[in-house]
Scaffold this active site. Sequence first.
Site, mmCIF file in Angstrom:
data_model
loop_
_atom_site.group_PDB
_atom_site.id
_atom_site.type_symbol
_atom_site.label_atom_id
_atom_site.label_comp_id
_atom_site.label_asym_id
_atom_site.label_seq_id
_atom_site.Cartn_x
_atom_site.Cartn_y
_atom_site.Cartn_z
ATOM 1 C CE LYS A 69 -0.031 -0.165 -8.273
ATOM 2 N NZ LYS A 69 -0.436 1.041 -8.941
ATOM 3 C CE1 TYR B 257 1.449 9.116 -9.118
ATOM 4 C CE2 TYR B 257 1.122 6.751 -8.942
ATOM 5 C CZ TYR B 257 1.911 7.864 -8.750
ATOM 6 O OH TYR B 257 3.165 7.727 -8.211
ATOM 7 C CG ASP C 281 -0.802 3.547 -16.404
ATOM 8 O OD1 ASP C 281 -0.555 2.362 -16.090
ATOM 9 O OD2 ASP C 281 -0.487 4.516 -15.690
HETATM 10 C C1 LIG Z 1 0.602 2.254 -9.323
HETATM 11 C C2 LIG Z 1 0.442 2.896 -10.626
HETATM 12 C C3 LIG Z 1 1.533 3.427 -11.336
HETATM 13 C C4 LIG Z 1 2.904 3.538 -10.742
HETATM 14 O O1 LIG Z 1 3.479 2.305 -10.472
HETATM 15 P P1 LIG Z 1 4.698 2.241 -9.410
HETATM 16 O O2 LIG Z 1 5.120 0.816 -9.476
HETATM 17 O O3 LIG Z 1 4.116 2.658 -8.096
HETATM 18 O O4 LIG Z 1 5.743 3.178 -9.887
HETATM 19 C C5 LIG Z 1 1.321 3.891 -12.612
HETATM 20 N N1 LIG Z 1 0.097 3.862 -13.176
HETATM 21 C C6 LIG Z 1 -0.973 3.380 -12.519
HETATM 22 C C7 LIG Z 1 -2.292 3.355 -13.198
HETATM 23 C C8 LIG Z 1 -0.848 2.904 -11.221
HETATM 24 O O5 LIG Z 1 -1.931 2.476 -10.558
#
Ligand SMILES: *Cc1c(COP(=O)(O)O)cnc(C)c1O
Length: 433
Positions: free
Chosen positions: A268, A145, A240
């Site tokens: 995060k 994701y 990511d």
């Molecule tokens: C949480 C997450 C996102 C998205 O971040 P948001 O702040 O919720 O838009 C993207 N990539 C990874 C790996 C994530 O865990």
Amino acid sequence: MMNLFRSKAAFEEARNYMPGGVNSPVRSYPHMDCPPPFIASAKGSHITDIDGNTYIDYVGSWGPMILGHAHPRVISAIQKAAENSTSYGAPTVIETELAKLVTAFYPSIEKIRLVSSGTEATMSALRAARGYTGRDKILKFAGCYHGHGDSLLVKAGSGAATFGSPDSAGVTKGTAKDTVVVPYNDIDAFVKKMDDEGEEIAAVIVEPVAGNMGCVLPVDGFLETLRRETEKHGTVLIFDEVMCGFRTELHGAQGKYGIIPDMTCLGKIIGGGLPAAAYGGKRDIMNCIAPDGSVYQAGTLSGNPLAVTAGLETLQMIRTIPDFYKILEEKTKRLLGGWLDAAAEAGVAVQVHQSGSMFCLFFNDKPVLNYEDSCACDGKKFKTWFLSMLEQGIYLAPSPFETLFMSYAHSEDDLDRTISAARIAMKEAAEAK
Ligand SMILES: *Cc1c(COP(=O)(O)O)cnc(C)c1O
């Protein structure tokens, strides 16, 4: 059954005004047959709902709360910053301070741009990679994701050898066809895809430690292969690390596995519980971003002073607390050891995965290496386990596809209580049909 009377009423009212009664889907507890606890407050490792139930929290706002909730130093820094106004829309010196700190921890990031969410970070990194390479396609891995950007809401459709199919209504076929999908950890499939289409692929984006199909670790050679093949084909490699950055260890998965990506996305933890995220990477690529280059990307609240302050304070603390990551990792190991014993006692087949203080439990009798394996987990056992833990005051993510998080604030007593609860929950899960 625990009292969720007020949460139930609040949820019913919220559903009149917001889709699913929530502002992010998983918060609605889909398929759990239980209203989501509506939260009143949280402190340290504990979270309290509006009915007055207090739980030990392993969700941690889905990752950011590595110090625990409402850490006095973070709160006081935010309060002080707020007195000077909550937003300027103009440069501040603390943005440079955060940029310096992050680039020191992540040497692969030579230049960085702050944004407000992980979604923005990944969308913008892809646009930069496309602008830089002049190519249209991107490659992602099934089960990873990367936020809800259109071209990333795609996983492998059945037998989709070349083109992905959209995973969400509202994503156009045109967008989906530029997204190539390969199974996570499948080195051969990836090499073959790059041999076939590498010259058209602008970027390969990956969660180097996956956290959105449960927690799934990269197999030996997987990340090395991504690095080698992308280099060979002139494709930008994007890690990511929105979840695993500052989480698997201070230097993220790239530090842990010793792989240098071209670009990195962070989120995060970098916002310390406020909305901040970032993307960055090689100077050449980042020089393509406006106003230096022709790839446009902007944000009214980007580099927001409260979010930057919370992020800075959080990162400065985790950097200076001795053995911070070792302590978190050991606590996580102890908890999972207890869960494994509980599962063995109850005769339930499980797999546990851990990377630093990211962890998860699969009700699965075979190793979990990718999304397909993760989907094969026993959903009924999971639901029984989840509800039993909730009732016993343990707040877990309401889906088997989510990762759990240990914080610095979790105490030995928290762990003991969680392990005792797991003994009961595993016995109940064993009966689930
Ligand atoms: C949480 C997450 C996102 C998205 O971040 P948001 O702040 O919720 O838009 C993207 N990539 C990874 C790996 C994530 O865990």
